[in-house]
Scaffold this motif. Structure first.
Motif, PDB file in Angstrom:
ATOM      1  N   GLY A  79      -0.922  -1.185  32.868  1.00  0.00           N
ATOM      2  CA  GLY A  79      -2.335  -1.517  32.975  1.00  0.00           C
ATOM      3  C   GLY A  79      -3.191  -0.275  33.143  1.00  0.00           C
ATOM      4  N   LYS A  80      -2.671   0.856  32.674  1.00  0.00           N
ATOM      5  CA  LYS A  80      -3.419   2.113  32.800  1.00  0.00           C
ATOM      6  C   LYS A  80      -3.899   2.592  31.436  1.00  0.00           C
ATOM      7  CE  LYS A  80      -1.412   3.546  37.117  1.00  0.00           C
ATOM      8  NZ  LYS A  80      -0.423   4.345  37.822  1.00  0.00           N
ATOM      9  N   ARG A  81      -5.041   3.299  31.467  1.00  0.00           N
ATOM     10  CA  ARG A  81      -5.626   3.810  30.224  1.00  0.00           C
ATOM     11  C   ARG A  81      -4.709   4.873  29.648  1.00  0.00           C
ATOM     12  NH1 ARG A  81     -11.322   5.314  33.201  1.00  0.00           N
ATOM     13  NH2 ARG A  81     -11.074   3.722  34.800  1.00  0.00           N
ATOM     14  N   PRO A 114      -3.511   9.031  33.428  1.00  0.00           N
ATOM     15  CA  PRO A 114      -3.370   7.585  33.216  1.00  0.00           C
ATOM     16  C   PRO A 114      -4.024   6.782  34.338  1.00  0.00           C
ATOM     17  CG  PRO A 114      -1.313   8.500  34.003  1.00  0.00           C
ATOM     18  CD  PRO A 114      -2.261   9.656  33.896  1.00  0.00           C
ATOM     19  N   GLU A 115      -5.319   6.671  34.303  1.00  0.00           N
ATOM     20  CA  GLU A 115      -6.013   5.946  35.374  1.00  0.00           C
ATOM     21  C   GLU A 115      -5.967   4.448  35.126  1.00  0.00           C
ATOM     22  OE1 GLU A 115      -9.610   7.382  37.051  1.00  0.00           O
ATOM     23  OE2 GLU A 115      -9.524   9.157  35.769  1.00  0.00           O
ATOM     24  N   PRO A 116      -5.930   3.669  36.204  1.00  0.00           N
ATOM     25  CA  PRO A 116      -5.929   2.217  36.007  1.00  0.00           C
ATOM     26  C   PRO A 116      -7.274   1.743  35.462  1.00  0.00           C
ATOM     27  CG  PRO A 116      -6.020   2.762  38.354  1.00  0.00           C
ATOM     28  CD  PRO A 116      -5.858   4.053  37.622  1.00  0.00           C
ATOM     29  N   ARG A 129      -0.163  -5.739  21.898  1.00  0.00           N
ATOM     30  CA  ARG A 129      -1.002  -6.944  21.812  1.00  0.00           C
ATOM     31  C   ARG A 129      -2.399  -6.516  21.376  1.00  0.00           C
ATOM     32  NH1 ARG A 129      -1.933 -10.393  27.258  1.00  0.00           N
ATOM     33  NH2 ARG A 129      -2.756  -8.378  27.893  1.00  0.00           N
ATOM     34  N   ILE A 130      -3.052  -7.346  20.588  1.00  0.00           N
ATOM     35  CA  ILE A 130      -4.417  -7.057  20.148  1.00  0.00           C
ATOM     36  C   ILE A 130      -5.385  -7.810  21.067  1.00  0.00           C
ATOM     37  CG2 ILE A 130      -6.058  -7.281  18.237  1.00  0.00           C
ATOM     38  CD1 ILE A 130      -3.551  -7.193  16.351  1.00  0.00           C
ATOM     39  N   GLU A 188      -1.310  -5.705  32.326  1.00  0.00           N
ATOM     40  CA  GLU A 188       0.024  -5.235  32.710  1.00  0.00           C
ATOM     41  C   GLU A 188       1.107  -5.997  31.946  1.00  0.00           C
ATOM     42  OE1 GLU A 188       0.193  -5.654  36.968  1.00  0.00           O
ATOM     43  OE2 GLU A 188      -1.569  -4.361  37.239  1.00  0.00           O
ATOM     44  N   GLY A 189       2.166  -5.288  31.595  1.00  0.00           N
ATOM     45  CA  GLY A 189       3.317  -5.959  31.000  1.00  0.00           C
ATOM     46  C   GLY A 189       3.502  -5.727  29.514  1.00  0.00           C
TER      47      GLY A 189
END
Lengths: 203, 139
Positions: free
Chosen positions: A177-179, A41-43, A104-105, A63-64
Motif C-alpha cells: 500500500g505504498k507509493r 516508498p511512503e504510504p 490491478r487497474i 494492500e495485497g
C-alpha cells in the motif's frame, strides 16, 4: 514553482539520477523506460471512499496487490477510456506471457458528483475483471489526491456539461500500500509490458 | 432511378469528376461505454479546395448533439475543451484522434443502424458521411 512541485521535481531528479547510476552499474540493465520509481516508498494517505459495490474502503484497499491507479471520470469519452484500454491490453498481454503477479487497474473518480459507485462499476468492469473503482465525497478524494500531488479541477459549469481537468499519469502502488512509481502520459502498451515486470520485481 | 444515379456516379468517377471539396477518411465512432450516453468520433478531414474550409457545425440524426472537442496534455494534465469551429487548410488535412481533437457525440438516440455525420460551414451543408459499427468481436 510551488513547494510541492519543487519536491516532486527533486524526487524526479533523484529518481533519474538513481536510474542512470543503476543503468551504468548493471550489466543487464533493467531500468523502466517510462516509469519513475519514487525514492521513498511512503504510504498512501488515509481516506474513506466507496468501491464500485458501494462498500466503504480506506487506504488498506491498496494492500495485497500491485495497483495501477488512474484518476479520471466516466463522462470523459477520449483520454480516460483510451488510457484504461492501454492498461487493460498491457495486463492481458502480460497474462498471456505468464507474468505473475498481475497488477490491478484502479480508477479513482475526480467527478464524484456524476460518478456513483454503480456508474463507476459498469465503467471499470468494461475493461476486465478485478478492476477497482473508487468514488466518494470530494473532500475524501482530495485527501488522497492532494497528498499524492495529483491535480484535478472542474472546468466550465454549464449544467451537467462540465469537464474535469486532471493529471493524466498513472500512480503505481506496491502490495504494502505504498507509493512506488509514476508513469506519465502518453500511455503506450509496449512500455507497460516492458516496465511492469521490472517495477513489480523492484520490491 | 437509384440505379441510374449510381451508374451516373460511377461514370463521373471514372471520367475523373472533380474531387469533392471535403473528404473524410479513417472514420471511427466508439460505442458509448456501459451506462454512459456519449461517444467519441475520430477521423481525418481532407480539404481538396484552394480555400481553407471552416467547419462550424456537425450534426447527427442519431445523437442529440455533436461538438468538436480537443484534449490537450500539458505538464501531464489532461484538459478537454470545446472548439467553436474547425478549419481545414487548403489542400491539407486535419486529424481527429485519440488524445487530440475529436468529435464528442452526446445523447445517443438510435445506434442500431449506421450513424450519419453532417458537416456544415456556416449554414451550408458541405458533407454527409455514414459510419457502421463493426460487428461485435470484430474490432
Amino acid at each position: 514553482m510551488s513547494p510541492k512541485n519543487l519536491v516532486i521535481a527533486a524526487a524526479v531528479a533523484v529518481a533519474l539520477a538513481a536510474g542512470i547510476f543503476l543503468a551504468i552499474r548493471s550489466t543487464a540493465p533493467a531500468v523502466p523506460a517510462s516509469a519513475l520509481i519514487l525514492p521513498e516508498p511512503e504510504p498512501v494517505p488515509q481516506f474513506s471512499l466507496l468501491n464500485q459495490d458501494g462498500d466503504k474502503v480506506d487506504q488498506s484497499v491498496f494492500e495485497g496487490q500491485w495497483d495501477l491507479v488512474f484518476f479520471g471520470f466516466t463522462h470523459c469519452p477520449d483520454i480516460c477510456p483510451t488510457t484504461l484500454q492501454v492498461l487493460a491490453t498491457a495486463k492481458q498481454t502480460l497474462a498471456g506471457m505468464g507474468q505473475q503477479p498481475l497488477p490491478r487497474i484502479v480508477l479513482v473518480s475526480v467527478d464524484p458528483e456524476r460518478d456513483t459507485p454503480e456508474i463507476l462499476g459498469q465503467y471499470v468492469d468494461y475493461f476486465g475483471d478485478g478492476n477497482l473503482g473508487l468514488t466518494g465525497t470530494i473532500e475524501e478524494i482530495r485527501k488522497l489526491t492532494t497528498e499524492l500531488g495529483v491535480y484535478f479541477e472542474k472546468r466550465g459549469t454549464e449544467g451537467d456539461n462540465y469537464v474535469v481537468d486532471h493529471w493524466a499519469g498513472v500512480y503505481v502502488i506496491d502490495p504494502d500500500g505504498k507509493r512506488h512509481s509514476l508513469i506519465g502520459s502518453p500511455h503506450v502498451v509496449d512500455n507497460y509490458v516492458r516496465d511492469l515486470p521490472i517495477l513489480m520485481d523492484d520490491r | 432511378m437509384r440505379a441510374a444515379l449510381l451508374l451516373l456516379a460511377v461514370l463521373l468517377t471514372a471520367c475523373g469528376a472533380p474531387e469533392p471539396p471535403l473528404v473524410v477518411g479513417e472514420l471511427e465512432i466508439t460505442k458509448p461505454m456501459p451506462g454512459r450516453r456519449m461517444s467519441a468520433g475520430y477521423l481525418v478531414l481532407a480539404n481538396n479546395t484552394d480555400e481553407p474550409l471552416r467547419i462550424t457545425r456537425v450534426e447527427s440524426p442519431q445523437f442529440n448533439s455533436v461538438e468538436v472537442h480537443e484534449t490537450t496534455i500539458t505538464d501531464g494534465v489532461s484538459r478537454m475543451r470545446k472548439l467553436a469551429e474547425l478549419t481545414v487548410p487548403a489542400h491539407d488535412s486535419v486529424t481527429l484522434q485519440r488524445g487530440g481533437k475529436h468529435l464528442m457525440l452526446m445523447g445517443p438516440k438510435d445506434l442500431e443502424g449506421a450513424v450519419t455525420l453532417q458537416f456544415f460551414s456556416g449554414g451550408t451543408p458541405i458533407l454527409s458521411v455514414n459510419y457502421t459499427f463493426p460487428e461485435e468481436g470484430d474490432q
